[in-house]
Design a protein around this motif. Structure first.
Motif, mmCIF file in Angstrom:
data_model
loop_
_atom_site.group_PDB
_atom_site.id
_atom_site.type_symbol
_atom_site.label_atom_id
_atom_site.label_comp_id
_atom_site.label_asym_id
_atom_site.label_seq_id
_atom_site.Cartn_x
_atom_site.Cartn_y
_atom_site.Cartn_z
ATOM 1 N N GLU A 146 0.838 -1.202 0.000
ATOM 2 C CA GLU A 146 0.000 0.000 0.000
ATOM 3 C C GLU A 146 0.877 1.258 0.000
ATOM 4 O O GLU A 146 0.569 2.234 -0.694
ATOM 5 C CB GLU A 146 -0.903 0.012 1.240
ATOM 6 N N PHE A 147 1.954 1.223 0.769
ATOM 7 C CA PHE A 147 2.886 2.345 0.844
ATOM 8 C C PHE A 147 3.475 2.631 -0.541
ATOM 9 O O PHE A 147 3.470 3.771 -1.014
ATOM 10 C CB PHE A 147 3.994 2.006 1.846
ATOM 11 N N LYS A 148 3.950 1.588 -1.191
ATOM 12 C CA LYS A 148 4.559 1.718 -2.519
ATOM 13 C C LYS A 148 3.547 2.273 -3.524
ATOM 14 O O LYS A 148 3.848 3.182 -4.289
ATOM 15 C CB LYS A 148 5.059 0.334 -2.961
ATOM 16 N N LYS A 149 2.325 1.747 -3.480
ATOM 17 C CA LYS A 149 1.275 2.214 -4.391
ATOM 18 C C LYS A 149 0.939 3.682 -4.120
ATOM 19 O O LYS A 149 0.780 4.468 -5.044
ATOM 20 C CB LYS A 149 0.033 1.343 -4.235
ATOM 21 N N GLY A 150 0.838 4.050 -2.841
ATOM 22 C CA GLY A 150 0.509 5.435 -2.479
ATOM 23 C C GLY A 150 1.558 6.410 -2.953
ATOM 24 O O GLY A 150 1.233 7.470 -3.499
ATOM 25 N N ILE A 151 2.835 6.059 -2.766
ATOM 26 C CA ILE A 151 3.926 6.928 -3.219
ATOM 27 C C ILE A 151 3.862 7.081 -4.739
ATOM 28 O O ILE A 151 3.967 8.189 -5.275
ATOM 29 C CB ILE A 151 5.304 6.362 -2.777
ATOM 30 N N HIS A 152 3.637 5.967 -5.427
ATOM 31 C CA HIS A 152 3.550 6.002 -6.899
ATOM 32 C C HIS A 152 2.340 6.811 -7.360
ATOM 33 O O HIS A 152 2.442 7.659 -8.244
ATOM 34 C CB HIS A 152 3.487 4.574 -7.447
ATOM 35 N N ASP A 153 1.158 6.533 -6.761
ATOM 36 C CA ASP A 153 -0.070 7.233 -7.158
ATOM 37 C C ASP A 153 0.018 8.734 -6.904
ATOM 38 O O ASP A 153 -0.616 9.523 -7.598
ATOM 39 C CB ASP A 153 -1.286 6.666 -6.425
ATOM 40 N N TYR A 154 0.785 9.127 -5.891
ATOM 41 C CA TYR A 154 0.956 10.547 -5.601
ATOM 42 C C TYR A 154 1.913 11.206 -6.587
ATOM 43 O O TYR A 154 2.042 12.410 -6.642
ATOM 44 C CB TYR A 154 1.436 10.733 -4.150
ATOM 45 N N GLY A 155 2.595 10.374 -7.378
ATOM 46 C CA GLY A 155 3.474 10.900 -8.420
ATOM 47 C C GLY A 155 4.885 11.186 -7.947
ATOM 48 O O GLY A 155 5.608 11.959 -8.582
ATOM 49 N N LEU A 156 5.285 10.582 -6.843
ATOM 50 C CA LEU A 156 6.636 10.791 -6.341
ATOM 51 C C LEU A 156 7.558 9.718 -6.897
ATOM 52 O O LEU A 156 7.171 8.556 -7.007
ATOM 53 C CB LEU A 156 6.652 10.760 -4.812
ATOM 54 N N SER A 157 8.767 10.123 -7.264
ATOM 55 C CA SER A 157 9.690 9.161 -7.855
ATOM 56 C C SER A 157 10.793 8.790 -6.873
ATOM 57 O O SER A 157 11.585 9.637 -6.470
ATOM 58 C CB SER A 157 10.293 9.725 -9.144
ATOM 59 N N LEU A 158 10.780 7.524 -6.476
ATOM 60 C CA LEU A 158 11.808 6.978 -5.604
ATOM 61 C C LEU A 158 12.173 5.595 -6.145
ATOM 62 O O LEU A 158 11.318 4.865 -6.637
ATOM 63 C CB LEU A 158 11.306 6.854 -4.162
ATOM 64 N N GLU A 159 13.447 5.251 -6.029
ATOM 65 C CA GLU A 159 13.913 3.934 -6.452
ATOM 66 C C GLU A 159 13.397 2.873 -5.478
ATOM 67 O O GLU A 159 13.056 3.182 -4.339
ATOM 68 C CB GLU A 159 15.447 3.901 -6.499
ATOM 69 N N GLN A 160 13.379 1.624 -5.941
ATOM 70 C CA GLN A 160 12.890 0.506 -5.123
ATOM 71 C C GLN A 160 13.617 0.416 -3.778
ATOM 72 O O GLN A 160 12.979 0.258 -2.735
ATOM 73 C CB GLN A 160 13.054 -0.806 -5.911
#
Length: 197
Positions: free
Chosen positions: A53-67
């Protein structure tokens, strides 16, 4: 602030600082927007999210972070290592630390609003402190004075909108405001002007 955060972002590799700066580069409501996203992805409403959920939320918010940065962040936020991140710990960790001077100003404002001296702010406390006479909904007759006061109070009441604002909720609200204001002098001026301290 947005330009300054974007500029700082270029020079940092720390995942927490990158996330914070990416939020701040969106303006004053960047961290608040990410907090809203947190609530949206919390499907079972337990105020906790797991890694997916954390990973999806960061992605859906449009933030770019490496794995690896995402995993590092999640581990930092998951203080007790139970595989979930608590909403309040998440926000506390994400916001930059506040100086004691800022905290003191926030507590002065809280004390001024808490006219009944019971440790919480209610609509009763706001009467005589917050004037609703110019509120558009009061002027057009849509809301009574109490309804306007409750609407104002709800902006600080982060949890259940129960009409009672605790010191923690008030401090939490202003930590979000503080995160978007770089200058201590400006924060001081804003608090003193807003609450006539």
């Amino acid at each position: 602030m947005m330009a300054k955060a974007s500029q700082k972002l270029k020079g940092t590799s720390d995942p927490l600082e990158r996330l914070r700066l990416q939020c701040l580069s969106r303006g004053a409501s960047g961290i608040k927007g990410l907090a809203r996203m947190f609530k949206i992805i919390d499907d079972d409403l337990n105020r906790r999210i797991d890694y997916s959920e954390f990973k999806k939320g960061i992605h859906d918010y449009g933030l770019s972070l490496e794995q690896d940065q995402l995993q590092d962040l999640f581990t930092r936020f998951d203080k007790d290592g139970n595989g979930v991140v608590d909403f309040d710990e998440f926000l506390t960790s994400l916001r930059p630390p506040m100086s004691q001077h800022r905290k003191n100003l926030i507590m002065k404002a809280f004390t001024k609003l808490d006219r009944t001296h019971d440790g919480v702010i209610t609509t009763e406390d706001l009467k005589g402190v917050y004037n609703v006479k110019h509120h558009p909904k009061f002027l057009n007759g849509e809301f009574s004075e109490d309804q306007c006061l409750r609407l104002f109070l709800d902006s600080f009441d982060s949890d259940q909108k129960d009409g009672v604002v605790t010191k923690e909720e008030f401090l939490n609200y202003y930590s979000g405001v503080s995160a978007s204001i770089d200058s201590d002098a400006y924060f001081d001026l804003m608090m003193r002007s807003a609450w006539k301290l």
